[in-house]
Design a protein around this motif. Structure first.
Motif, PDB file in Angstrom:
ATOM      1  N   LEU A 142      25.125   3.736  -5.812  1.00 57.95           N
ATOM      2  CA  LEU A 142      24.836   2.301  -5.695  1.00 57.95           C
ATOM      3  C   LEU A 142      26.112   1.488  -5.823  1.00 57.95           C
ATOM      4  N   LYS A 143      26.940   1.830  -6.794  1.00 62.67           N
ATOM      5  CA  LYS A 143      28.195   1.091  -6.984  1.00 62.67           C
ATOM      6  C   LYS A 143      29.080   1.188  -5.753  1.00 62.67           C
ATOM      7  N   SER A 144      29.149   2.366  -5.158  1.00 62.39           N
ATOM      8  CA  SER A 144      29.962   2.551  -3.956  1.00 62.39           C
ATOM      9  C   SER A 144      29.450   1.700  -2.808  1.00 62.39           C
ATOM     10  N   ARG A 145      28.131   1.646  -2.639  1.00 61.96           N
ATOM     11  CA  ARG A 145      27.552   0.836  -1.565  1.00 61.96           C
ATOM     12  C   ARG A 145      27.803  -0.648  -1.791  1.00 61.96           C
ATOM     13  N   VAL A 146      27.661  -1.089  -3.037  1.00 69.17           N
ATOM     14  CA  VAL A 146      27.882  -2.506  -3.351  1.00 69.17           C
ATOM     15  C   VAL A 146      29.333  -2.895  -3.085  1.00 69.17           C
ATOM     16  N   VAL A 147      30.268  -2.074  -3.540  1.00 67.07           N
ATOM     17  CA  VAL A 147      31.688  -2.368  -3.336  1.00 67.07           C
ATOM     18  C   VAL A 147      32.025  -2.328  -1.849  1.00 67.07           C
ATOM     19  N   SER A 148      31.491  -1.354  -1.126  1.00 68.73           N
ATOM     20  CA  SER A 148      31.738  -1.267   0.316  1.00 68.73           C
ATOM     21  C   SER A 148      31.222  -2.508   1.036  1.00 68.73           C
ATOM     22  N   CYS A 149      30.039  -2.946   0.682  1.00 65.52           N
ATOM     23  CA  CYS A 149      29.467  -4.141   1.292  1.00 65.52           C
ATOM     24  C   CYS A 149      30.298  -5.374   0.949  1.00 65.52           C
ATOM     25  N   ALA A 150      30.772  -5.462  -0.290  1.00 62.36           N
ATOM     26  CA  ALA A 150      31.595  -6.604  -0.703  1.00 62.36           C
ATOM     27  C   ALA A 150      32.907  -6.652   0.071  1.00 62.36           C
ATOM     28  N   LEU A 151      33.438  -5.496   0.421  1.00 60.51           N
ATOM     29  CA  LEU A 151      34.695  -5.452   1.168  1.00 60.51           C
ATOM     30  C   LEU A 151      34.494  -5.659   2.669  1.00 60.51           C
ATOM     31  N   ARG A 205      26.964 -10.101   1.238  1.00 61.55           N
ATOM     32  CA  ARG A 205      26.866  -9.645  -0.156  1.00 61.55           C
ATOM     33  C   ARG A 205      26.790 -10.841  -1.101  1.00 61.55           C
ATOM     34  N   MET A 206      27.607 -11.867  -0.883  1.00 62.08           N
ATOM     35  CA  MET A 206      27.587 -13.056  -1.742  1.00 62.08           C
ATOM     36  C   MET A 206      26.239 -13.753  -1.646  1.00 62.08           C
ATOM     37  N   ALA A 207      25.785 -13.977  -0.432  1.00 64.20           N
ATOM     38  CA  ALA A 207      24.526 -14.693  -0.229  1.00 64.20           C
ATOM     39  C   ALA A 207      23.353 -13.947  -0.865  1.00 64.20           C
ATOM     40  N   GLU A 208      23.348 -12.629  -0.729  1.00 66.40           N
ATOM     41  CA  GLU A 208      22.253 -11.853  -1.324  1.00 66.40           C
ATOM     42  C   GLU A 208      22.302 -11.899  -2.847  1.00 66.40           C
ATOM     43  N   THR A 209      23.494 -11.810  -3.401  1.00 68.98           N
ATOM     44  CA  THR A 209      23.639 -11.865  -4.863  1.00 68.98           C
ATOM     45  C   THR A 209      23.169 -13.212  -5.397  1.00 68.98           C
ATOM     46  N   MET A 256      25.446 -18.904 -12.040  1.00 69.58           N
ATOM     47  CA  MET A 256      24.984 -17.574 -12.457  1.00 69.58           C
ATOM     48  C   MET A 256      25.221 -17.353 -13.949  1.00 69.58           C
ATOM     49  N   ARG A 257      26.357 -17.819 -14.457  1.00 66.92           N
ATOM     50  CA  ARG A 257      26.623 -17.685 -15.891  1.00 66.92           C
ATOM     51  C   ARG A 257      25.539 -18.389 -16.708  1.00 66.92           C
ATOM     52  N   LYS A 258      25.108 -19.563 -16.242  1.00 66.77           N
ATOM     53  CA  LYS A 258      24.032 -20.281 -16.942  1.00 66.77           C
ATOM     54  C   LYS A 258      22.731 -19.492 -16.896  1.00 66.77           C
ATOM     55  N   VAL A 259      22.407 -18.923 -15.735  1.00 63.65           N
ATOM     56  CA  VAL A 259      21.174 -18.134 -15.600  1.00 63.65           C
ATOM     57  C   VAL A 259      21.167 -16.953 -16.572  1.00 63.65           C
ATOM     58  N   PHE A 260      22.316 -16.291 -16.711  1.00 64.18           N
ATOM     59  CA  PHE A 260      22.398 -15.099 -17.557  1.00 64.18           C
ATOM     60  C   PHE A 260      22.847 -15.398 -18.992  1.00 64.18           C
ATOM     61  N   GLY A 261      22.999 -16.679 -19.336  1.00 58.36           N
ATOM     62  CA  GLY A 261      23.363 -17.047 -20.702  1.00 58.36           C
ATOM     63  C   GLY A 261      24.767 -16.627 -21.090  1.00 58.36           C
ATOM     64  N   MET A 262      25.666 -16.641 -20.141  1.00 58.60           N
ATOM     65  CA  MET A 262      27.047 -16.238 -20.401  1.00 58.60           C
ATOM     66  C   MET A 262      27.912 -17.483 -20.615  1.00 58.60           C
ATOM     67  N   PRO A 263      29.010 -17.351 -21.376  1.00 59.50           N
ATOM     68  CA  PRO A 263      29.887 -18.512 -21.588  1.00 59.50           C
ATOM     69  C   PRO A 263      30.520 -18.966 -20.273  1.00 59.50           C
ATOM     70  N   LEU A 264      30.703 -20.270 -20.149  1.00 59.79           N
ATOM     71  CA  LEU A 264      31.314 -20.831 -18.944  1.00 59.79           C
ATOM     72  C   LEU A 264      32.829 -20.704 -19.026  1.00 59.79           C
ATOM     73  N   ARG A 265      33.443 -20.309 -17.915  1.00 62.01           N
ATOM     74  CA  ARG A 265      34.902 -20.172 -17.825  1.00 62.01           C
ATOM     75  C   ARG A 265      35.346 -20.675 -16.448  1.00 62.01           C
ATOM     76  N   PRO A 266      35.282 -21.978 -16.226  1.00 61.88           N
ATOM     77  CA  PRO A 266      35.527 -22.515 -14.879  1.00 61.88           C
ATOM     78  C   PRO A 266      36.906 -22.211 -14.302  1.00 61.88           C
ATOM     79  N   ALA A 272      31.831  -8.158  -5.639  1.00 62.76           N
ATOM     80  CA  ALA A 272      31.287  -6.867  -6.079  1.00 62.76           C
ATOM     81  C   ALA A 272      30.850  -6.929  -7.541  1.00 62.76           C
ATOM     82  N   GLN A 273      31.646  -7.564  -8.392  1.00 66.81           N
ATOM     83  CA  GLN A 273      31.308  -7.666  -9.816  1.00 66.81           C
ATOM     84  C   GLN A 273      29.999  -8.422 -10.009  1.00 66.81           C
ATOM     85  N   GLU A 274      29.857  -9.541  -9.320  1.00 63.90           N
ATOM     86  CA  GLU A 274      28.619 -10.328  -9.444  1.00 63.90           C
ATOM     87  C   GLU A 274      27.410  -9.535  -8.954  1.00 63.90           C
ATOM     88  N   ALA A 275      27.579  -8.839  -7.835  1.00 64.04           N
ATOM     89  CA  ALA A 275      26.472  -8.057  -7.279  1.00 64.04           C
ATOM     90  C   ALA A 275      26.053  -6.952  -8.236  1.00 64.04           C
TER      91      ALA A 275
END
Length: 88
Positions: free
Chosen positions: A4-13, A19-23, A56-66, A82-85
């Motif tokens: 799965l990771k390989s497919r996600v990274v390949s799609c991101a590249l 990939r962005m729109a789907e994520t 996305m950070r707000k959705v997942f409750g992560m600290p904001l780092r603009p 790829a990281q977001e996906a």
């Protein structure tokens, strides 16, 4: 798994706009068709990408780092994609 990771990274590249729109769609921050439309403006992609990452950070409750998010999108948008996906 690793496959799965390989497919996600390949799609991101190879197909970063899809990939962005789907994520963003899966995270519930933007409809898929709007995501593909926004990705078609490459000169604004760091601004758009960092704005979506903030949402996305707000959705997942992560600290904001603009500033860090903007710099990541500016310097290596495919890796950020790829990281977001993988997170979603």
């Amino acid at each position: 798994g690793p496959g799965l990771k390989s497919r996600v990274v390949s799609c991101a590249l190879c197909c970063p706009c899809i990939r962005m729109a789907e994520t963003w769609h899966l995270a519930g921050v933007l409809p898929f068709h709007l995501g593909t439309l926004l990705c078609s403006c490459p000169c604004f992609l760091p601004c758009i990408g960092s704005w979506m990452r903030k949402r996305m950070r707000k959705v997942f409750g992560m600290p904001l780092r603009p500033l860090q998010d903007f710099m990541a999108w500016l310097c290596c948008c495919c890796l950020v994609t790829a990281q977001e996906a993988l997170h979603v």
